[in-house]
Design a protein around this motif. Structure first.
Motif, PDB file in Angstrom:
ATOM      1  N   ASP A  69       0.817  -1.224   0.000  1.00 50.01           N
ATOM      2  CA  ASP A  69       0.000   0.000   0.000  1.00 50.01           C
ATOM      3  C   ASP A  69       0.847   1.269   0.000  1.00 50.01           C
ATOM      4  OD1 ASP A  69       0.968   0.024   2.587  1.00 50.01           O
ATOM      5  OD2 ASP A  69      -0.981   0.328   3.546  1.00 50.01           O
ATOM      6  N   ARG A  70       2.155   1.139  -0.205  1.00 55.20           N
ATOM      7  CA  ARG A  70       3.036   2.320  -0.103  1.00 55.20           C
ATOM      8  C   ARG A  70       3.831   2.578  -1.381  1.00 55.20           C
ATOM      9  NH1 ARG A  70       1.765   5.532   4.314  1.00 55.20           N
ATOM     10  NH2 ARG A  70       0.204   4.132   5.132  1.00 55.20           N
ATOM     11  N   THR A 140     -10.018   9.429  -3.026  1.00 52.83           N
ATOM     12  CA  THR A 140      -9.738   8.280  -2.154  1.00 52.83           C
ATOM     13  C   THR A 140      -9.788   8.625  -0.668  1.00 52.83           C
ATOM     14  OG1 THR A 140      -7.376   8.655  -2.388  1.00 52.83           O
ATOM     15  CG2 THR A 140      -8.377   7.039  -3.887  1.00 52.83           C
ATOM     16  N   ARG A 160     -10.583   1.026   8.755  1.00 53.28           N
ATOM     17  CA  ARG A 160      -9.148   0.950   9.043  1.00 53.28           C
ATOM     18  C   ARG A 160      -8.719  -0.493   9.267  1.00 53.28           C
ATOM     19  NH1 ARG A 160      -8.638   6.407  12.830  1.00 53.28           N
ATOM     20  NH2 ARG A 160      -8.892   7.861  11.088  1.00 53.28           N
ATOM     21  N   ASP A 168     -11.422   6.667   1.957  1.00 55.11           N
ATOM     22  CA  ASP A 168     -11.119   6.646   3.392  1.00 55.11           C
ATOM     23  C   ASP A 168     -11.959   7.686   4.132  1.00 55.11           C
ATOM     24  OD1 ASP A 168      -9.221   4.764   2.771  1.00 55.11           O
ATOM     25  OD2 ASP A 168      -7.567   6.200   2.710  1.00 55.11           O
ATOM     26  N   ASN A 422       1.203  11.376   5.228  1.00 53.74           N
ATOM     27  CA  ASN A 422       0.802  10.030   4.842  1.00 53.74           C
ATOM     28  C   ASN A 422       0.249   9.921   3.423  1.00 53.74           C
ATOM     29  OD1 ASN A 422       0.342   7.314   5.605  1.00 53.74           O
ATOM     30  ND2 ASN A 422      -1.820   7.756   5.963  1.00 53.74           N
ATOM     31  N   ARG A 423      -0.182  11.043   2.851  1.00 54.50           N
ATOM     32  CA  ARG A 423      -0.863  10.987   1.549  1.00 54.50           C
ATOM     33  C   ARG A 423      -0.773  12.341   0.857  1.00 54.50           C
ATOM     34  NH1 ARG A 423      -6.229   8.716   2.499  1.00 54.50           N
ATOM     35  NH2 ARG A 423      -5.679   8.108   4.609  1.00 54.50           N
ATOM     36  N   ARG A 431       1.159   6.772   1.010  1.00 55.53           N
ATOM     37  CA  ARG A 431       0.199   5.780   0.535  1.00 55.53           C
ATOM     38  C   ARG A 431       0.202   5.712  -0.999  1.00 55.53           C
ATOM     39  NH1 ARG A 431      -4.328   4.035   3.349  1.00 55.53           N
ATOM     40  NH2 ARG A 431      -5.223   3.948   1.276  1.00 55.53           N
ATOM     41  N   ASP A 433      -1.832   5.922  -3.361  1.00 55.46           N
ATOM     42  CA  ASP A 433      -3.153   6.424  -3.755  1.00 55.46           C
ATOM     43  C   ASP A 433      -2.946   7.324  -4.972  1.00 55.46           C
ATOM     44  OD1 ASP A 433      -4.132   5.216  -1.460  1.00 55.46           O
ATOM     45  OD2 ASP A 433      -4.508   7.092  -0.373  1.00 55.46           O
ATOM     46  N   HIS A 456      -5.817   2.671  -4.910  1.00 58.46           N
ATOM     47  CA  HIS A 456      -6.145   3.126  -3.551  1.00 58.46           C
ATOM     48  C   HIS A 456      -5.486   2.155  -2.575  1.00 58.46           C
ATOM     49  CE1 HIS A 456      -9.483   4.135  -0.399  1.00 58.46           C
ATOM     50  NE2 HIS A 456      -8.297   4.565  -0.056  1.00 58.46           N
ATOM     51  N   GLY A 457      -4.492   2.646  -1.844  1.00 61.60           N
ATOM     52  CA  GLY A 457      -3.719   1.755  -0.976  1.00 61.60           C
ATOM     53  C   GLY A 457      -3.087   0.615  -1.765  1.00 61.60           C
ATOM     54  N   LYS A 459      -4.271  -0.940  -4.250  1.00 65.57           N
ATOM     55  CA  LYS A 459      -5.254  -1.811  -4.914  1.00 65.57           C
ATOM     56  C   LYS A 459      -5.864  -1.088  -6.104  1.00 65.57           C
ATOM     57  CE  LYS A 459      -6.676  -4.273  -0.748  1.00 65.57           C
ATOM     58  NZ  LYS A 459      -6.242  -3.371   0.347  1.00 65.57           N
TER      59      LYS A 459
END
Ligand SMILES: [Zn+2]
Length: 469
Positions: A69-70, A140, A160, A168, A422-423, A431, A433, A456-457, A459
């Protein structure tokens, strides 16, 4: 033209079990088209134009490497060492553009269903459907800026833990409104607190803080002179108590003077455009001194009247997929156009939009942090996902460059959300994303609707609509 989605509950469960249950993974392969499956350990996207969300010029023929996810690497780098890793997947992007996915700092969940607003709409199923619609448009993360039942915290926890799909969830709890006034939506008494005294306001903020919201929200507006405004001693108490509890405050506003008064009391986020008059130097100085953020929600003002005029974008697959046939039928009817033409609010809303467009340009030019939001989900006219796509176009109509608008909707929006580490950008450690686009949004901001896929993460998510070639 909507894509087929697998059963939503099943998706959540499979995501939950992925990686720990081989049987579930095998089952997944039997059930789902491969496009939905990719959460491979390392995936290397190469040959793409990278717009990284920082405002730096785009990188042509760039590479983006994700691990689970990163993001692990992004830029003008050699993909070979990453692609050589065992199990790595190489994706050749023939000139497509990769940019961070969109983040809404001002939306609402569980308020609207189809053409109605009701307390009964705050269900996991309705919220899940909206979150999936946001995600399918490239949004996202969504901050539901008030009017939330406490059950949203349970959904946030479940999400989560991997049990709830879609964009999210971030939440500003119920929010604090005025007695018998804003917010005017027909929602339950457990969806907004309406303090009558500063003491009551402080108590309500402390109760919210104990539930761990991402922000506190208040409404300061007289709804075009139709309702009493929240008094200054109450919003002053809200801001002070929120800060004592380590929380930032966003305010619904309309008028310049109210916004200045809120800023003098320490407001952190201006959650709509100032729409009564041009912002002045005092306002800009207060914003800067407070390090406050500005969210324009231009789509809110436009959607109050625009559908009656049948603009060209109402023909697009992106718009059509967000509006139900019933709503579309209503908005395309001659009766709706006639009614909107007669509505005394229509000229006021047009004027508000024009003022909002002028003000976002002034605020952005002054170097103030401009985030991204639309108030989508608060009214049937504010369509989750489409509203955010249209907001980008309106920001460019206001005079921002496509790059400016993208930075607002990605890096800045993440910062306003309080999750900037984080994003929001294509940088190592953040992330995974991001959007895979068939065309360059710097040439035409409308190209952010030319979605090939959303990640997204890490995926891969299929877009909510197929753009016209
Ligand atoms: Zn709102």
């Amino acid at each position: 033209m909507r894509r087929q989605r697998p059963n939503k509950v099943t998706v959540g469960r499979l995501f939950h079990f992925r990686g720990v249950c081989a049987a579930a993974t095998a089952l997944e392969i039997l059930i789902f088209p491969c496009a939905l499956l990719h959460a491979d350990p390392v995936t290397v996207f190469t040959g793409a134009r990278l717009i990284d969300g920082t405002g730096q010029p785009p990188i042509e023929n760039g590479t983006l490497v994700i691990d689970g996810d990163r993001i692990v690497a992004a830029g003008k780098i050699d993909p070979a060492p990453f692609a050589a890793k065992s199990g790595a997947r190489l994706v050749q992007c023939g000139g497509e553009t990769i940019m961070p996915s969109l983040i809404s700092d001002h939306s609402h969940l569980g308020v609207v269903k189809g053409d109605n607003i009701s307390a009964a709409n705050f269900t996991p199923e309705n919220i899940q459907a909206a979150l999936e619609q946001y995600e399918g448009y490239g949004v996202t993360a969504v901050l539901s800026l008030g009017m939330n039942k406490d059950s949203l915290y349970t959904l946030r926890d479940q999400q989560r833990a991997g049990q709830f799909a879609g964009a999210d969830i971030f939440t500003a709890d119920r929010g604090l409104g005025a007695v018998s006034a804003a917010p005017p939506q027909a929602i339950g008494p457990d969806q907004v607190d309406r303090p009558a005294t500063p003491e009551e306001a402080r108590k309500m903020v402390r109760e919210m803080a104990a539930r761990h919201p991402d922000m506190i929200k208040c409404w300061v507006d007289d709804l075009f002179g139709k309702a009493p405004k929240m008094p200054p001693e109450i919003y002053g108490a809200i801001i002070d108590e929120a800060h004592k509890n380590g929380l930032r405050v966003a305010a619904h506003i309309f008028y310049l003077e109210d916004t200045k008064a809120l800023l003098r009391d320490g407001l952190d986020v201006v959650a709509h455009s100032v729409r009564d008059k041009p912002v002045d130097q005092e306002f800009l100085d207060l914003m800067k001194a407070r390090h406050a953020a500005y969210i324009a929600t231009l789509d809110l003002d436009e959607s109050q009247f625009s559908y009656a005029g049948h603009p060209q974008w109402m023909e697009s697959a992106a718009f059509r997929a967000a509006a139900s046939p019933a709503l579309l039928g209503k908005w395309l009817s001659p009766e709706y156009a006639w009614r909107m033409g007669k509505n005394p609010m229509t000229p006021l809303n047009r004027k508000a939009l024009a003022q909002g467009l002028q003000n976002i340009k002034s605020v952005h030019d002054a170097g103030i942090l401009v985030g991204f939001g639309t108030d989508s989900g608060a009214m049937p006219t504010r369509l989750p996902g489409w509203a955010e796509q249209r907001e980008l176009q309106l920001m460019v109509e206001a005079g921002l460059t496509p790059m400016d608008a993208i930075v607002c909707a990605t890096r800045n929006a993440a910062q306003v959300l309080g999750d900037g580490k984080n994003r929001g950008t294509l940088e190592p450690g953040k992330r995974a994303d991001f959007l895979l686009l068939a065309a360059n949004p710097l040439d035409d901001i409308g190209n952010t609707t030319r979605l090939v896929a959303i990640y997204h993460g890490g995926k891969r998510i299929e877009p909510a609509f197929h753009f016209s070639p």
